[in-house]
Every structure is written in C-alpha cells, then in structure tokens.
Write a protein that holds these residues in place. Sequence first.
Motif, PDB file in Angstrom:
ATOM      1  N   ALA A 190      34.088  16.496  -6.097  1.00  0.00           N
ATOM      2  CA  ALA A 190      32.972  17.549  -5.711  1.00  0.00           C
ATOM      3  C   ALA A 190      31.528  16.810  -5.665  1.00  0.00           C
ATOM      4  CB  ALA A 190      32.983  18.638  -6.573  1.00  0.00           C
ATOM      5  N   LEU A 240      31.187  14.582  -2.990  1.00  0.00           N
ATOM      6  CA  LEU A 240      31.089  15.204  -1.592  1.00  0.00           C
ATOM      7  C   LEU A 240      29.541  15.668  -1.395  1.00  0.00           C
ATOM      8  CD1 LEU A 240      34.206  17.277  -1.433  1.00  0.00           C
ATOM      9  CD2 LEU A 240      33.439  15.368   0.207  1.00  0.00           C
ATOM     10  N   LEU A 241      29.089  16.470  -2.590  1.00  0.00           N
ATOM     11  CA  LEU A 241      27.770  16.601  -2.359  1.00  0.00           C
ATOM     12  C   LEU A 241      26.696  15.616  -2.382  1.00  0.00           C
ATOM     13  CD1 LEU A 241      27.759  19.334  -5.284  1.00  0.00           C
ATOM     14  CD2 LEU A 241      27.693  19.930  -3.081  1.00  0.00           C
ATOM     15  N   ALA A 290      33.251  20.892  -1.482  1.00  0.00           N
ATOM     16  CA  ALA A 290      32.967  20.522  -2.700  1.00  0.00           C
ATOM     17  C   ALA A 290      33.334  21.701  -3.690  1.00  0.00           C
ATOM     18  CB  ALA A 290      31.307  20.096  -3.138  1.00  0.00           C
ATOM     19  N   TYR A 315      36.903  22.127  -4.492  1.00  0.00           N
ATOM     20  CA  TYR A 315      37.232  21.467  -5.863  1.00  0.00           C
ATOM     21  C   TYR A 315      36.796  21.849  -6.863  1.00  0.00           C
ATOM     22  CZ  TYR A 315      39.320  17.720  -2.909  1.00  0.00           C
ATOM     23  OH  TYR A 315      40.174  17.276  -1.740  1.00  0.00           O
ATOM     24  N   SER A 332      37.616  12.180  -0.104  1.00  0.00           N
ATOM     25  CA  SER A 332      36.188  12.222   0.269  1.00  0.00           C
ATOM     26  C   SER A 332      35.351  10.825   0.765  1.00  0.00           C
ATOM     27  CB  SER A 332      35.777  12.660  -1.272  1.00  0.00           C
ATOM     28  OG  SER A 332      35.985  11.503  -2.219  1.00  0.00           O
TER      29      SER A 332
END
Length: 317
Positions: A19, A22-23, A72, A75, A265
């Motif tokens: 996560a 991804l962010l 994100a 997850y 990812s």
Amino acid sequence: MLPPNCSVVHSHAVEAATAALLLLECALGALGNAVALWTFFFRLKVWKPYAVYLFNLVLADLLLATCLPFHAAFYLRRKTWGLGRTSCQVMLFLRAQCRGAGVAFLTAVTLDRYLRVVHSRLKVNLLSLRAAWGISVLVWLTMAALTHQSVFLSEAECPSSEPRMESSFSLIWQEALFFLQFILPFGLILFCSTGIIRTLQRRLRDPDKQPKLQRAQALVAVVVVLFTLCFLPSFLARVLLAIFQRTHTCGVLSAMVHAADVTGSLTYLQGVLNPVVYCFSNPTFRRSYRKLFYTLTLRGRKQEAEAPGYELRDSYS
C-alpha cells in the motif's frame, strides 16, 4: 486449483508495504506527469508523431495514478474491497485500460525511433500528425475492447490476486492479457533496440550526427530498462504462482502470493519512470523538470535570491 484445506495467510507487513509503495507511486507519478502535461500545453512548440504518442502516454499514466489510492486502500483493509462491485469493476477496467495503453504507447515510441533510425527512407516516417492521432485513438479503442472483461468479474474476484479453485473466463482473460502485454511488447522492444544499436554503431563515426544518435541510443536503453524493471518481476512472480498453485505446500503458495502482490505494485512504477523517457525524447522536458527541481530545492531558491536578474523562464524556454 488450491490445495485442499489450504488458505493463503495474510501478511500485514507485506500488505502495508504494498500500500505504501502504491501511494508513493501515485504521488510521484502524478507530479512527474503533471509537469509533462504542462510542458505539452505551454512549452512544446513543434509536435511530431512521437510527441503524440508521448502525450497519450502521459494521459494514461495520470489516469492510472487516480486508481492507485483505491488499490492501496484495498491492501490497507487486508485485501478486502468495501466500495461495492460496480466501483471495483470501474477501477479494474480503468487500471487495465491505462496500464495496457501505457505499454502500447511506450512500444510505439520505440518503434517510431526504430523506423527513423534503421529505415529512415521509408514513407511511414512521413506520417502526419492526423495519422498519429488516429493511431492513438485506435490504441485506446483496442485496449478498451481487450480489457472490457473486467466489468464481468464477480465481487469475490474483485480485485484479489489470491488463487481460487474456480476461475471465471473474465479472470482467466485478465491473466492471459497481462502475459501477452509483457511478452509481445517486450519482444518488439528488444528487436527494435537491437536494430537501433547496430545501426548507431555504424553511424557514430560521423561527428555531426554523433550527439543526436547517442541521445537516440540512450532513449532506447531507458525504455528497455524501464520495461524490464517494471514488468519482468511481476511476470516471473505470476509464472511461479501458477506453478506452485498445483502443489500441496501452503507456505510456499502464500509466499508466492505475497511476491505477486509486491511485484504487481511495481508495474505502476512505469508511470513514475516514464518522465525519464520524456527527458531523452526532447530537451524541452529536461528544462521543465530541471525548473521544477530548482524550484523545490533550497539550492534553487538560494540561487534565485542571489541573482535577482536571473529568470528561469529565459533559461529554460
């Protein structure tokens, strides 16, 4: 097929790390491609077919970045989707559409360079901007036709990467499309890169052409490295997951699922690294990113303060 009495063990550390990645990709990708979009609208004066492909690549990356916060959140909620089936289908469709379009336009840039360097006398190199826009629209429509199966996924299949005993046609189609989107473009990119490098090696003796040809060679190398870094780990992880899915070792299967999550990812890292391609494609983008760098750093602010008569606009226009 899952082994009997076997369920994948969730890892909070892996899911939190995925996560966070991804962010981070969302923030950096949105910033880098927003600068590129600004450059297209306000700085790029001469448009060529490759610029059209790069512009569509920027649009694909920006749209893809809008999906990453929702992915994100998936997850962070321990791989559960709490926004309903429709929103999940829209997110999966947009994600697959933009990621596929990004790969296609990145391949188009490499192919354009290949034709201009290796087969410079072909009439296809005289392609008009209208034709380039037509090709771009065709790419978007083709990707929409290939990824529309995402809207038929059930709520249980949305959007988990865990193996199941029964898989729908939509899920199988998604996996097959992912493999094809790696194998075919990567093969074409390697073929074009080999042809370009061989041609450049014969032409680099000319001092007048050497800087231009070296930039083209660097662009090709960047595209190959970018594609390999972003997609090869996920490709290998999914292959291993498909192999170990038939074993009776739950621990190994769980490890493969975690590896597929993390490497999956990484495929969105393409949107973060694509600005490197823009910089090698046209010096206008290098000036824009350099201006952003100096603006965001203390060094840039200090230089501006020490030199009141110095204008970044004059230097980077």
